[in-house]
Scaffold this motif. Structure first.
Motif, PDB file in Angstrom:
ATOM      1  N   ILE A 187      49.319  47.438  35.470  1.00  0.00           N
ATOM      2  CA  ILE A 187      48.885  46.643  36.616  1.00  0.00           C
ATOM      3  C   ILE A 187      47.416  46.962  36.880  1.00  0.00           C
ATOM      4  O   ILE A 187      47.064  48.115  37.126  1.00  0.00           O
ATOM      5  N   PHE A 188      46.568  45.941  36.825  1.00  0.00           N
ATOM      6  CA  PHE A 188      45.143  46.111  37.065  1.00  0.00           C
ATOM      7  C   PHE A 188      44.768  45.631  38.464  1.00  0.00           C
ATOM      8  O   PHE A 188      45.234  44.585  38.914  1.00  0.00           O
ATOM      9  N   ASP A 189      43.913  46.392  39.115  1.00  0.00           N
ATOM     10  CA  ASP A 189      43.178  45.889  40.272  1.00  0.00           C
ATOM     11  C   ASP A 189      42.102  44.938  39.740  1.00  0.00           C
ATOM     12  O   ASP A 189      41.805  44.928  38.539  1.00  0.00           O
ATOM     13  N   LEU A 190      41.489  44.168  40.636  1.00  0.00           N
ATOM     14  CA  LEU A 190      40.449  43.236  40.198  1.00  0.00           C
ATOM     15  C   LEU A 190      39.046  43.750  40.528  1.00  0.00           C
ATOM     16  O   LEU A 190      38.298  44.161  39.643  1.00  0.00           O
ATOM     17  N   GLY A 191      38.684  43.752  41.818  1.00  0.00           N
ATOM     18  CA  GLY A 191      37.340  44.139  42.217  1.00  0.00           C
ATOM     19  C   GLY A 191      37.033  45.594  41.910  1.00  0.00           C
ATOM     20  O   GLY A 191      37.778  46.487  42.288  1.00  0.00           O
ATOM     21  N   ARG A 226      53.251  44.430  29.054  1.00  0.00           N
ATOM     22  CA  ARG A 226      53.319  43.456  30.138  1.00  0.00           C
ATOM     23  C   ARG A 226      52.164  43.783  31.085  1.00  0.00           C
ATOM     24  O   ARG A 226      52.075  44.905  31.584  1.00  0.00           O
ATOM     25  N   VAL A 227      51.295  42.814  31.306  1.00  0.00           N
ATOM     26  CA  VAL A 227      50.058  43.058  32.050  1.00  0.00           C
ATOM     27  C   VAL A 227      50.036  42.193  33.312  1.00  0.00           C
ATOM     28  O   VAL A 227      50.299  40.987  33.265  1.00  0.00           O
ATOM     29  N   PHE A 239      47.296  37.257  32.557  1.00  0.00           N
ATOM     30  CA  PHE A 239      48.351  38.110  33.077  1.00  0.00           C
ATOM     31  C   PHE A 239      49.708  37.420  33.050  1.00  0.00           C
ATOM     32  O   PHE A 239      49.792  36.195  33.114  1.00  0.00           O
ATOM     33  N   GLU A 240      50.737  38.250  32.994  1.00  0.00           N
ATOM     34  CA  GLU A 240      52.084  37.696  33.146  1.00  0.00           C
ATOM     35  C   GLU A 240      52.239  37.114  34.545  1.00  0.00           C
ATOM     36  O   GLU A 240      52.845  36.056  34.730  1.00  0.00           O
ATOM     37  N   LYS A 241      51.663  37.818  35.535  1.00  0.00           N
ATOM     38  CA  LYS A 241      51.646  37.304  36.905  1.00  0.00           C
ATOM     39  C   LYS A 241      50.526  37.999  37.658  1.00  0.00           C
ATOM     40  O   LYS A 241      50.239  39.172  37.405  1.00  0.00           O
ATOM     41  N   ASP A 242      49.878  37.266  38.562  1.00  0.00           N
ATOM     42  CA  ASP A 242      48.852  37.888  39.405  1.00  0.00           C
ATOM     43  C   ASP A 242      49.336  37.903  40.850  1.00  0.00           C
ATOM     44  O   ASP A 242      49.906  36.933  41.342  1.00  0.00           O
ATOM     45  N   TYR A 243      49.114  39.034  41.498  1.00  0.00           N
ATOM     46  CA  TYR A 243      49.550  39.253  42.883  1.00  0.00           C
ATOM     47  C   TYR A 243      48.330  39.452  43.768  1.00  0.00           C
ATOM     48  O   TYR A 243      47.452  40.270  43.458  1.00  0.00           O
ATOM     49  N   TYR A 244      48.292  38.701  44.865  1.00  0.00           N
ATOM     50  CA  TYR A 244      47.198  38.804  45.819  1.00  0.00           C
ATOM     51  C   TYR A 244      47.759  39.140  47.195  1.00  0.00           C
ATOM     52  O   TYR A 244      48.753  38.551  47.636  1.00  0.00           O
ATOM     53  N   LEU A 300      51.724  51.671  34.371  1.00  0.00           N
ATOM     54  CA  LEU A 300      50.412  52.270  34.599  1.00  0.00           C
ATOM     55  C   LEU A 300      49.647  51.386  35.579  1.00  0.00           C
ATOM     56  O   LEU A 300      49.558  50.163  35.384  1.00  0.00           O
ATOM     57  N   PHE A 301      49.090  51.995  36.618  1.00  0.00           N
ATOM     58  CA  PHE A 301      48.328  51.273  37.629  1.00  0.00           C
ATOM     59  C   PHE A 301      46.871  51.710  37.566  1.00  0.00           C
ATOM     60  O   PHE A 301      46.570  52.909  37.576  1.00  0.00           O
TER      61      PHE A 301
END
Length: 203
Positions: A9-13, A106-107, A137-142, A171-172
């Motif tokens: 799981i990636f953060d963006l900013g 899975r990203v 991404f498989e899914k993006d969460y905001y 992994l985050f």
């Protein structure tokens, strides 16, 4: 990277997208807004920003809230431009890294953000890379869409449960120490990405 990871799981900013909060701080300051960041460190000084990122305000309600903090009326475009001034360019080598990792993991994306910023950085991504950000991404969460902000532990639980992920297999990656510490409590593995870090070296 450890073979036990199945999900990232990636953060963006600050992780995939360059941001400079001082640009928005200065832009609002020039419009006459009182200091928007709490003294002593990052954190919004006015609830209108937090409520926007938690999805509690519409664009118009946010702009009205901003107008109330300014000494004179300004246009909606001026408010949006000041709010988006912090958004710079993507890290192209990190975008390519996500593409490579998605072949074996899975990203996902999980960002504290809001509707005005989402439209801006999604448009920027499409102009830069000629496809949609969500395709990485498989899914993006905001946060504004799920109604929960990091570092609230409930926000991580939501993402893990919604995506059907096991924390110990995930992994985050984030640039906020507070978010990293909260994520660790769920059992996730973490990478705290500081300005001096080389993200590619972790993989």
């Amino acid at each position: 990277m450890a073979n036990t990871y199945k999900n990232i799981i990636f953060d963006l900013g600050g992780v995939l997208l360059q941001i400079d909060a001082q640009r928005s701080i200065q832009a609002f300051r020039e419009l006459g807004m009182p200091e928007m960041i709490r003294p002593g460190g990052w954190g919004y000084n006015h609830p209108v920003f937090l409520e926007m990122e938690a999805g509690k305000l519409s664009d118009e309600q946010f702009r009205t809230g901003i107008q109330e903090l300014l000494p004179q009326p300004v246009s909606n475009e001026t408010i949006d431009n000041a709010w988006c001034a912090m958004i710079l360019e993507y890290f192209p080598e990190r975008i390519e890294l996500v593409r490579r990792l998605s072949a074996n993991y899975r990203v996902f994306l999980f960002s504290n953000t809001n509707a005005i910023h989402i439209r801006h950085f999604q448009g920027l991504f499409k102009r830069t890379f000629q496809h949609e950000l969500s395709e990485l991404f498989e899914k993006d969460y905001y946060s504004s869409e799920i109604g929960l902000r990091k570092p609230d532990p409930a926000s991580f639980d939501f993402v893990l449960n919604d995506a059907g992920l096991k924390a110990e297999e995930t992994l985050f990656v984030d640039d906020s120490d507070a978010n990293i510490e909260s994520a660790k409590k769920t059992g996730m593995n973490t990478i705290w990405l500081t300005p001096e870090s080389d993200l590619l070296s972790f993989f």
